[in-house]
Scaffold this motif. Structure first.
Motif, short mmCIF file in Angstrom:
data_model
loop_
_atom_site.label_atom_id
_atom_site.label_comp_id
_atom_site.label_asym_id
_atom_site.label_seq_id
_atom_site.Cartn_x
_atom_site.Cartn_y
_atom_site.Cartn_z
N LEU A 198 9.27 -7.68 -3.56
CA LEU A 198 9.05 -9.12 -3.40
C LEU A 198 7.89 -9.60 -4.27
O LEU A 198 7.96 -10.68 -4.87
CB LEU A 198 8.78 -9.45 -1.93
N ASP A 199 6.83 -8.81 -4.35
CA ASP A 199 5.69 -9.20 -5.19
C ASP A 199 6.10 -9.29 -6.66
O ASP A 199 5.65 -10.18 -7.39
CB ASP A 199 4.54 -8.21 -5.02
N GLU B 7 0.83 -1.21 0.00
CA GLU B 7 0.00 0.00 0.00
C GLU B 7 0.86 1.26 0.00
O GLU B 7 0.34 2.37 0.00
CB GLU B 7 -0.92 -0.01 1.23
N GLY B 8 2.17 1.09 -0.01
CA GLY B 8 3.05 2.24 -0.01
C GLY B 8 3.22 2.85 1.37
O GLY B 8 2.56 2.45 2.34
N HIS B 9 4.10 3.80 1.45
CA HIS B 9 4.44 4.41 2.74
C HIS B 9 4.28 5.93 2.69
O HIS B 9 5.07 6.65 3.31
CB HIS B 9 5.88 4.03 3.11
N TRP B 10 3.29 6.39 1.98
CA TRP B 10 3.12 7.83 1.82
C TRP B 10 2.74 8.53 3.13
O TRP B 10 3.03 9.72 3.32
CB TRP B 10 2.09 8.13 0.73
N ILE C 264 11.47 2.98 -5.05
CA ILE C 264 12.10 4.12 -4.39
C ILE C 264 11.29 5.39 -4.62
O ILE C 264 10.96 6.12 -3.67
CB ILE C 264 13.54 4.32 -4.90
N HIS C 265 10.96 5.66 -5.87
CA HIS C 265 10.33 6.94 -6.21
C HIS C 265 8.82 6.96 -5.94
O HIS C 265 8.22 8.04 -5.93
CB HIS C 265 10.60 7.28 -7.68
N GLU C 266 8.22 5.81 -5.71
CA GLU C 266 6.81 5.78 -5.36
C GLU C 266 6.60 5.25 -3.94
O GLU C 266 5.47 4.96 -3.55
CB GLU C 266 6.04 4.94 -6.37
N CYS C 267 7.71 5.15 -3.19
CA CYS C 267 7.66 4.80 -1.76
C CYS C 267 6.85 3.52 -1.51
O CYS C 267 6.03 3.46 -0.59
CB CYS C 267 7.09 5.96 -0.95
N LYS C 268 7.10 2.50 -2.33
CA LYS C 268 6.32 1.26 -2.22
C LYS C 268 6.93 0.25 -1.26
O LYS C 268 6.25 -0.70 -0.85
CB LYS C 268 6.18 0.62 -3.61
N GLY C 269 8.19 0.39 -0.94
CA GLY C 269 8.80 -0.48 0.04
C GLY C 269 9.16 -1.86 -0.48
O GLY C 269 9.05 -2.17 -1.67
#
Length: 442
Positions: free
Chosen positions: A416-417, A244-247, A406-411
């Motif tokens: 892994l997915d 879900e990202g880390h925004w 990195i640029h969309e802060c997805k972690g």
């Protein structure tokens, strides 16, 4: 901005393209001035940065018009950079026929010239069809036929021949004759007449059709089925990511930096985001803040005694201009405040992303992959080599998705997915190839 109809979207494109042309003209003028004055080129660099922001705004517009569909966007980026087009006969004829074809039901004309990421074709017509969207990418060639005087104040009428080439073959090209008032850039043509289809077949057109054909094949490829691209067997698989990202953390980071000038957060042990803020503009000295090293040591970002050690890389957000198209979300579309986006644009806010490829390798190996990072590489994440022992397969394209993360802060979950998706694709491809071999033998 808010738009009430398609005309507003069209007008936005023309205004943005006009702005980009003015910036390009200013760069040319400033280069001449700097050369004469023998002064530094900082003013040129500043204008080039503004030009880049204008191109990325065009990318953001394209992402929205194409509904953030990466499968539609990425194939159109596989080409060399395209310079900003100049206003002239070519742009007038292309704009006129684009509007005419839109009125004939082809869909909304998305101008590639306003973007950096759309490098194949000149216009993509976007037409909603129920729950899906129909795309048609075309090449436009304009030729001035002549001009005649006009009794109106709009200037002389210019007569153009515009060839519209599109797939499935060069023979499908259409030719139109359009009449446009001089100086009325982007306005609807006064008259359009469809003529005989007789495109000039040269090597340039053939290359364009090959690029367009490849892009269309990739856009329309069915998931989990083998298809041919450039003579190679390929399989496309849609990866559903649980990330879900880390925004939320990034927004908190930015807000804290606006108060203290500095803030950092470590995400999934592999990513460290550092926000730097200054109302006077962030400088190179600010980026060399010694607190960054202290924060790295205070978290689990650095590995102690791990198999792969620490492979560190630094990325800037927003990213600087590169020759390759940037196929992650433009910063204008980040789920952050408009104030933060404005700070990005004016250099008051910079987010430095540090990545430890060693930590990424550890996470992949815990998930059953064999990972190798060649020593001495300039970009460790780009050089990560991942093996799937059970499938006797090795792939090295994970760096693209690491940059996306990195640029969309997805972690880490997103990376892994993707790797799991590639593993699943390999299994499906192996099964499909076995079936094809069995049929051949029979």
């Amino acid at each position: 901005m808010e738009f009430s109809d398609a005309a507003g979207f069209w007008s936005f494109q023309l205004k943005l393209l006009s702005l980009q042309r003015k910036i390009q003209g200013a760069i040319a003028d400033e280069k001449k001035r700097v050369k004469v004055a023998r002064a530094g080129a900082e003013s040129v660099k500043a204008l080039q940065q503004v030009r880049w922001q204008a191109r990325r705004l065009g990318d953001a517009f394209a992402w929205l018009v194409l509904k953030l569909d990466r499968k539609a966007i990425r194939p159109l980026a596989e080409n060399s950079p395209v310079p900003i087009s100049q206003e002239g006969h070519g742009s007038r004829g292309a704009d006129a026929v684009s509007q005419y074809l839109a009125s004939q039901g082809w869909g909304f004309p998305l101008l590639h010239d306003i973007t950096d990421c759309l490098r194949i074709g000149d216009v993509t017509f976007v037409r909603p069809q129920g729950d899906s969207t129909s795309l048609r990418t075309v090449e436009l060639k304009t030729r001035l036929l002549g001009e005649e005087s006009s009794s109106s104040d709009e200037g002389p009428l210019l007569h153009y021949s515009v060839t519209v080439s599109f797939l499935s073959s060069p023979e499908d090209a259409l030719e139109f004759e359009a009449t446009v008032p001089e100086g009325q850039e982007g306005q609807a043509p006064e008259q359009v007449v469809e003529g005989p289809s007789s495109p000039r077949q040269d090597r340039r057109i053939e290359k364009q059709f090959k690029r367009m054909s490849k892009a269309l094949t990739l856009q329309e490829a069915a998931d989990s089925q083998i298809f041919e691209v450039d003579g190679n067997s390929t399989m496309s698989l849609l990866v559903e990511s649980s990330s879900e990202g880390h925004w939320g953390k990034i927004n908190e980071l930015i807000e804290e930096s606006r108060t203290t000038g500095y803030a950092s957060v470590c995400i999934d042990k592999a990513f460290m985001y550092v926000a730097l803020y200054s109302s006077d503009g962030v400088t190179e000295g600010s980026v060399a803040n010694p607190r960054i090293l202290d924060d790295l040591k205070a978290t689990e970002f650095l590995s102690e005694g791990g198999k792969h050690g620490n492979f560190l890389e630094i990325s800037a957000i927003p990213a600087q201009e590169t020759r390759a198209a940037q196929l992650y979300m433009p910063f204008y579309l980040y789920p952050i405040s408009q104030v933060a986006i404005s700070d990005f644009m004016h250099g008051r806010l910079v987010v430095v992303a540090l990545t430890n490829a060693g930590r990424i390798a550890e996470a992949l190996e815990r998930d059953g992959f064999d990972v190798t990072i060649p020593p001495g590489t300039r970009s460790p994440s780009d050089s990560i080599s991942v093996a799937i022992p059970a499938e006797r397969l090795r792939f090295e394209g994970l760096g693209f998705h690491i940059r996306e993360s990195i640029h969309e802060c997805k972690g880490m979950d997103f990376i892994l997915d993707v790797a799991r998706g590639i593993r699943g694709t390999a299994q499906l491809a192996g099964e499909e190839l076995s079936r094809l071999q069995s049929r051949t033998e029979q």
